[in-house]
Write an enzyme that holds these catalytic residues in place. Structure first.
Site, PDB file in Angstrom:
ATOM      1  CG  ASP A 122      -2.200   0.841   0.915  1.00 40.07           C
ATOM      2  OD1 ASP A 122      -3.241   0.613   1.540  1.00 40.07           O
ATOM      3  OD2 ASP A 122      -2.107   1.736   0.045  1.00 40.07           O
TER       4      ASP A 122
HETATM    5  C1  GLC Z   1      -4.263   4.384  -0.337  1.00 42.61           C
HETATM    6  C2  GLC Z   1      -5.190   3.241   0.037  1.00 42.61           C
HETATM    7  C3  GLC Z   1      -5.257   2.172  -1.004  1.00 42.61           C
HETATM    8  C4  GLC Z   1      -5.108   2.789  -2.373  1.00 42.61           C
HETATM    9  C5  GLC Z   1      -3.695   3.322  -2.483  1.00 42.61           C
HETATM   10  C6  GLC Z   1      -3.447   4.008  -3.822  1.00 42.61           C
HETATM   11  O1  GLC Z   1      -3.567   4.798   0.786  1.00 42.61           O
HETATM   12  O2  GLC Z   1      -4.976   2.609   1.284  1.00 42.61           O
HETATM   13  O3  GLC Z   1      -6.522   1.512  -0.841  1.00 42.61           O
HETATM   14  O4  GLC Z   1      -5.332   1.819  -3.379  1.00 42.61           O
HETATM   15  O5  GLC Z   1      -3.382   4.212  -1.424  1.00 42.61           O
HETATM   16  O6  GLC Z   1      -4.280   5.101  -3.963  1.00 42.61           O
END
Ligand code: GLC
Length: 742
Positions: free
Chosen positions: A284
C-alpha cells in the site's frame, strides 16, 4: 536425500509446466528470456511504483527527475495517471529505456470511473451479484479506455466496526457474502481476461484483516487468532485469488505484531504457498517505509530487506526498493531468486495484458471518447443504484408516493446535492453539474406536470446553524408529502475518516424532529458511507430509506423507488448499532456461556445492562412495498451423511399487491463443535421476484461441505452433530428447523 529432493523439485516443475497452457508457456518463456537480459537495477526498477504528479492518494514525495528515472528503466508502474494523452506520453518515455519495458498504470477505480456507481457497501446491499459484476465491468470498460491497466479494487476487507470510515469500500461484515462479492467484482473488472482491451487487472485489498483495526481507527493494529483470521477475514481474499485476481495489495496494519507488508506468513505461506497465487503483491502507499514507524524496521534499508523477503513484490511510493535493494542483493541479504520471482510476476502480468505486443493498446483516443457519454453505462448505474436502496421503515405504507401528488416538499442538505452523491474514491469531472442527477432533478422528472415541488435546505451537513429550520417547517406545512434528505457530508466516510461518533451529523436530526412535528407524512432519506446512528428518527419518522452514496444516477434511482417504479429490495450488509457503545456488533457472534436471549434477560448475561442486546437494524434486514410471508421450513430428511445432501425449502407468499424481489436468506448453526461456533452463519441466499398474491417455493441444498469451519489446528473440516437451519428475510426474522450430520 538431496537426490530425492532434486527429483521432487523436477517433478513439481515439470508438473507445473505440463499444467500450463501453450499461451502460458509462451509467456513464461518470454519472461525468462527477458529476465536474463535485465541488469539488477532494471529488475529493481520493475518493483518500483511512483505516483503521477497530477493527483495523490497518499503523502507525496516529489521526485524532480521522474522522466529520467522512467527513461533509465527505474520505474515499473505509475499510479494516479489517467487519460489516454498522459498515459501515452509516459509510455513513450518508458519505451526509450534500454529494454523498452512498458509501464503499468494503476488507479483506484473503486466504484466507477466516468460513470459513478453506488459505493461498494451500497452495492453490497443489493445482494445482486450479477449487478455488481456489471458495475465493475462498466468501470473497467471506461477506465481501460482511458489508458488505465489496473485497478486497486475490489477492497474485500471484512468490517464489523462502522466507526472505520473505509467500511464504505467493502462488502460489510459477512465472509460468505463478501466472498461471493469479491468474485463478482474480480470477474467484472477482468472481464474476458487480461489481454482484452476492456480488461482491468483487479487487485484484492488490503491483505489482510485491515477491517479489524482496533477501535475502528484507520491504520490501527490488528490482533487476532489465526483461526479467526482464516474463519472470518481471509475467505474473501481466497475467493478473489480463486477468481483469478491479477494482483493483491497488502495493508498498512500490523497483524499479530508483524506489519502485513513484511508478513511472510500471509504473503508467502498463505497467498503464494497454500493458495498458489501467481500474480504479484503491491504494497500500500508507502507501507514498506512505514514499517519504520511500526517499530519493525530500523530504516528503509531493513524495511526493503523485510518486505522483499516477505513477498511484497512492488513498492508503492516508499522508494525503499529503488534505494536499497541493489545493495541488499550485493550483500546477499536478498537473494537474486527473490528479485527474479517478484519481477517475473510483474512482467508476466505485463505480457498477459499484451503491453509488450502493443504498449499503446489502451491509449486509443477514439475509444476514450466513445466511452465518455455512454447512455448504456448510465442505465447500468441507475439499475444497481435502485437495487442498493434499503427501505428501513414504511409505517402505514406511506411509500410509494403518488406521482400525481399535489405538492411535494424536498427538504435537507442532500435534496439538491449532486457531487455529494459521488462518495469517497470517485472522480470529479468538469461536467458533473450536467451529469450527476440530484434528488430534486430525479423527482422533477418523475412527477406529473401538475405536481408542485417546494424546496428548503433546512441546514447543512455539519454546521450547527438552525437558521433554516423555520423555512423548512413552512415548506413542509404547505406540502401533501415531505421528502427529507439528510446524511453524511462528502468525504465523511472513506480513508482516514474514522469517527468516534456515527450519529447523524450536525443538527440534521433536529431538523427531522421539526419537520416530523408538522404531522405531515415524511420519508427520511439517509445518504451515507457507513451505518449511522439515528434513533430518534428511527423511532418517530414514518418512513426511512437508506440511500448510501449512489453516484451519477442517484436522483433517478431514488425517485424510481420513492414513486414505486422500483420496489425496494436492498438488504443491509452490515449491522446498524443502536449506539457506538454497542460496537462491535455483528450477527454471526458466538453464544458464550451466558447468552442473553432477550432484552429483559441481562443479569449475569453477556449483555450491557444499559443497552439492548439487538442492533437497531440487523444484518440482512430490508423491507419491501410487498408483504412477504414465509412458511415453515421443510427438510427432505432429518439427518444425512457426508457425501449426501438434504434440501431445506420454504414457500414465500406475497400477501401484498405489489410485485417485488425478496432475498431469501439461509443461515446455519453448528450446535456443538470442537471449537465454539457462531449462532448463525449465512450459507446461501436466493433472490426471487414474487408478484402480488403469488407464492413461490425456495429451496436450498445443504451438504457437509457447507458445514465446514477452521478447527483449532486450522484444518478446514466439518464435524458430525446437530445443526439448526434458518431461512428468512433477515438474520433475525427467520424460520428454523433442525437436522443431524451423522
Ligand atoms: C491508499 C489506500 C489504497 C489505495 C492506495 C493508492 O492509501 O490505502 O486503498 O489503493 O493508497 O491510492
Amino acid at each position: 536425500m538431496k537426490r530425492i529432493a532434486a527429483i521432487a523439485c523436477l517433478l513439481i516443475i515439470t508438473g507445473y509446466a505440463y499444467s500450463q497452457s501453450p499461451a502460458e508457456k509462451k509467456i513464461r518463456k518470454s519472461v525468462d528470456s527477458l529476465l536474463k537480459l535485465m541488469t539488477l537495477d532494471e529488475k529493481i526498477g520493475q518493483m518500483n511504483q511512483y505516483n503521477g504528479p497530477w493527483a495523490a492518494t497518499g503523502p507525496l514525495t516529489n521526485d524532480g527527475n521522474l522522466l529520467s528515472q522512467i527513461k533509465e528503466g527505474k520505474v515499473g508502474s505509475m499510479l494516479n495517471v489517467t487519460g489516454v494523452k498522459r498515459t501515452r506520453e509516459l509510455q513513450e518515455v518508458a519505451l526509450q529505456s534500454r529494454l523498452k519495458i512498458p509501464l503499468l498504470f494503476g488507479q483506484d477505480i473503486i466504484h466507477g470511473y466516468r460513470t459513478i456507481f453506488p459505493i461498494p457497501l451500497g452495492e453490497a446491499a443489493s445482494w445482486n451479484l450479477a449487478a455488481m459484476e456489471a458495475s465493475a465491468r462498466v468501470a473497467a470498460t471506461e477506465a481501460s479506455a482511458s489508458g488505465i491497466h489496473w485497478t486497486f479494487a475490489p477492497m474485500v476487507d471484512i468490517a464489523r466496526d462502522p466507526r472505520w470510515g473505509r467500511v464504505m469500500e467493502g462488502a460489510g461484515e459477512d465472509p460468505y457474502l463478501g466472498s461471493l462479492i469479491a468474485k463478482a467484482r474480480v470477474n467484472g473488472f477482468q472481464g474476458k481476461g487480461l489481454g482484452d482491451t476492456s480488461a482491468l487487472m483487479a487487485c484484492a485489498k488490503h491483505f489482510a484483516a485491515y477491517g479489524a483495526a482496533v477501535g475502528g481507527r484507520d491504520y490501527n493494529s490488528v490482533d487476532m487468532s489465526l483461526r479467526q483470521l482464516h474463519e472470518t477475514y481471509l475467505p474473501p481474499f481466497k475467493a478473489a485469488a480463486e477468481a483469478g485476481a491479477a494482483t493483491f495489495m497488502n495493508s498498512f496494519n500490523d497483524i499479530n505484531g508483524i506489519p502485513a507488508t513484511g508478513n511472510k506468513y500471509i504473503q508467502r505461506d498463505i497467498l503464494k504457498g497454500q493458495w498458489k497465487f501467481k500474480g504479484f503483491v503491491v504494497s500500500d502507499w508507502g507501507s514498506i517505509g512505514e514499517m519504520i514507524n511500526h517499530g519493525y524496521s530500523k530504516n528503509n534499508y531493513e524495511a526493503a530487506f523485510q518486505a522483499a523477503n516477505a513477498g511484497s513484490d512492488m513498492d508503492m511510493e516508499s522508494r525503499s526498493y529503488i534505494q536499497n535493494l541493489s545493495r541488499l542483493v550485493k550483500e546477499g541479504k536478498v537473494k537474486m531468486s527473490v528479485i527474479d520471482d517478484a519481477v517475473g510476476r510483474i512482467l508476466r502480468k505485463k505480457f498477459e495484458m499484451g503491453l509488450f505486443a502493443d504498449p499503446y493498446k489502451f491509449s486509443n483516443e477514439n475509444r476514450e471518447k466513445a466511452q465518455w457519454n455512454n447512455a448504456e453505462h448510465l442505465a447500468v448505474s441507475r439499475d444497481i443504484a435502485r437495487k442498493s436502496i434499503v427501505l428501513l421503515k414504511n409505517e402505514h405504507h406511506i411509500l410509494p408516493v403518488s406521482k400525481q401528488a399535489g405538492t411535494i416538499a424536498l427538504i435537507g442538505p442532500f435534496a439538491k446535492a449532486q457531487g455529494d452523491n459521488r462518495g469517497f474514491w470517485s472522480y470529479e469531472w468538469p461536467d458533473d453539474s450536467l451529469r450527476m442527477v440530484s434528488l430534486w432533478q430525479g423527482v422533477q422528472k418523475k412527477v406529473s406536470a401538475e405536481t408542485k415541488l417546494l424546496y428548503a435546505k433546512g441546514c447543512d451537513f455539519m454546521d450547527s446553524s438552525r437558521a433554516g429550520f423555520a423555512e423548512a417547517v413552512e415548506v413542509a406545512k404547505a406540502a401533501y408529502f415531505v421528502i427529507l434528505s439528510v446524511g453524511e457530508g462528502p468525504n465523511m466516510s472513506g480513508e482516514a475518516k474514522s469517527r468516534s461518533s456515527i450519529q447523524l451529523p450536525g443538527v440534521q436530526e433536529e431538523l427531522i424532529k421539526a419537520v416530523v412535528a408538522t404531522g405531515k407524512p415524511v420519508a427520511v432519506l439517509i445518504s451515507a458511507g457507513r451505518p449511522l446512528v439515528f434513533n430518534w428518527t428511527a423511532d418517530h419518522a414514518p418512513a426511512i430509506v437508506y440511500t448510501w452514496w449512489l453516484g451519477t444516477e442517484a436522483g433517478n434511482a431514488i425517485a424510481d423507488v420513492l414513486f414505486g417504479d422500483y420496489n425496494p429490495s436492498g438488504k443491509l450488509p452490515m449491522s446498524f448499532p443502536v449506539t457506538e457503545g454497542q460496537i462491535p456488533i455483528y450477527y454471526n457472534h458466538y453464544n458464550t456461556g451466558r447468552p442473553a436471549q432477550n432484552d429483559s434477560d441481562k443479569f449475569y448475561r453477556s449483555a450491557y445492562t444499559d443497552l439492548s442486546i439487538y442492533p437497531k437494524y440487523p444484518f440482512g434486514y430490508g423491507l419491501s412495498y410487498a408483504d412477504f410471508e414465509y412458511s415453515d421450513i421443510r427438510l427432505s430428511a432429518k439427518s444425512f451423511k457426508p457425501g449426501q445432501t438434504i434440501t431445506a425449502a420454504v414457500t414465500v407468499t406475497n400477501k401484498g399487491n405489489t410485485g417485488g424481489t425478496e432475498t431469501v436468506q439461509l443461515y446455519i448453526r453448528d450446535l456443538t463443535g470442537s471449537v465454539v461456533r457462531p449462532v448463525k452463519e449465512l450459507k446461501g441466499f436466493q433472490q426471487v421476484y414474487i408478484k402480488g398474491g403469488e407464492t413461490k417455493e425456495v429451496s436450498f441444498t445443504i451438504s457437509a461441505n457447507d458445514l465446514r469451519f477452521y478447527n483449532d489446528q486450522l484444518k478446514y473440516i466439518y464435524e458430525p452433530g446437530d445443526f439448526k437451519v434458518f431461512i428468512g428475510t433477515s438474520s433475525r426474522d427467520v424460520k428454523e428447523a433442525g437436522f443431524e450430520l451423522r
